[in-house]
Write an enzyme that holds these catalytic residues in place. Sequence first.
Site: not given
Ligand code: NAD
Length: 506
Positions: A161, A262, A296
């Site tokens: 998000f 990521e 992140c």
């Molecule tokens: P999240 O893990 O809750 O969700 C990420 C995505 O995964 C969403 O599209 C979600 O619908 C999907 N998802 C959820 N459960 C799933 C499953 N079981 N199988 C497949 N897909 C599934 O993360 P969030 O709250 O949206 O984002 C925040 C996190 O993302 C933080 O930990 C942040 O550090 C990380 N992030 C990392 C980077 C990077 O480049 N390293 C960049 C942005 C965000």
Amino acid sequence: MINKNELLANLGVPAEAPGACTGKWLPTTGEIQTSINPNNGHVLAKLHGCTRAEYDAVVEKAKARFLEWRMRPAPKRGELVRRLGELLRHHKESLGELVSLEMGKIRAEGLGEVQEMIDVCELAVGLSRQLHGLTIASERPNHRMIEQWHPLGPVGIVTAFNFPIAVWAWNAALAAVCGDTCVWKPSPRTPLCSLAVQTLCNRAMDEHDAAGVFSLATGGADVGGWMADDPRFPLVSFTGSIEVGRTVATRVAQRLGRSLLELGGNNAIIVLDDADVDLVVRAVTFGSVGTAGQRCTTTRRLFLQRKIAPQVIERLIRAFGSVSMGDPLDPRTLVGPLVGPASVARYASAIEAAKSQGGKVLCGGKVLDRPGYFVEPTLIQATTHDAFPIAWEETFAPILYVFLVDDLEGAIAAQNAVPQGLSSAIFTDSVRASERFLSAAGSDCGIANVNLGTSGAEIGGAFGGEKDTGGGRESGSDSWKTYMRRQTCTINGGKDLPLAQGVEFV
Ligand code: NAD
């Protein structure tokens, strides 16, 4: 007053756009996703995600287009991405404001997110003329070896998000010039942003007879899970939390697919006694409270050498206390809301945990009593790193833990002790210290900076992190190779058939 309907109309998003698209919008009847304005908790939109059959229809189109797209010359593929970049440039304001409205980051950062997409499109257009391989010396006479790169197939892109559209672009722009098609599953918290980007993609694809190169399949964990298990995707690029990334990686590995991960970070800045305090204060403040701590690469831990610590702490308390909070679309605002109530609850519980582990709140620490999901930027004086487990986790909120350290070696050891390995920085005027930090015995992160903070990477470099951050690399440098398959070819231009390693046979 910025209005959602006006923004969507400016961007050309059709009224009642459904949640799937391959160039042509496809009706969706799956689980409802609710888009909420984090500034006031009001519902912005409700949208159906994909059912399994609807998802399959999108993937089939991406698969069919791939068979043609892979044979288009790469510079021609670059023309599609160039057009997308132009459309993004033209619609930067509306799209950036939509990001602010739906995700809650301030307007300048919303616009910055779109700028990042424009930049990566430009990088990809250049790359479309540079997807070069190697020529390798052969041990056999009249033979030559080459290494060439071919398109891989449809790529599944699952995004988080907090960068609701830029992360898609980092992947999609490169994948498209590499000859892959893409299916995007965005965060269910930011469906409107994905509809807007898809609308621009549709225009570009229409002009270049390329429907199906960029497709959208909205939905939640179920759709992401289908992608992870789906052998039609040789590569799944996943951006999100470590917890979810671990399950996605396991599922992709189970079918021997490739994943690009990521995941979460837990980034630190080390400040030595000889550092420039002005730079430190600006970098740490932006790094830890910018985007309300929801990057992140957000700075979550600060290691201060003892002599410089009092003045840095005093100035950070002032800086944290003076940032203006409020409506992310108000140009005076520097810190907007968290994305939702669950994030606020995690903020509050991390602060409680920090206190129970001996931490002292130096400033902030409270949830604001107003509509929306606002929390105060928080500075916490921690005890020792080993005895402070809350600092080993990523809490996606503006909380910075401060540790005092005696020397560089102790600071590097503590910085590297956590499971995550995304971004890191040191502030010092000593060449010797900064070289140590950048050496093989220094920072173990994918990103290591000197005299600048942990967040705000440029797209020209490869972006990503080590350890639990997942090891993926996106954007610049040679990250494009992840989206292609490598082929080693040996060509015999002679009249004999010498075998490798001098083997004699018939
Ligand atoms: P999240 O893990 O809750 O969700 C990420 C995505 O995964 C969403 O599209 C979600 O619908 C999907 N998802 C959820 N459960 C799933 C499953 N079981 N199988 C497949 N897909 C599934 O993360 P969030 O709250 O949206 O984002 C925040 C996190 O993302 C933080 O930990 C942040 O550090 C990380 N992030 C990392 C980077 C990077 O480049 N390293 C960049 C942005 C965000």
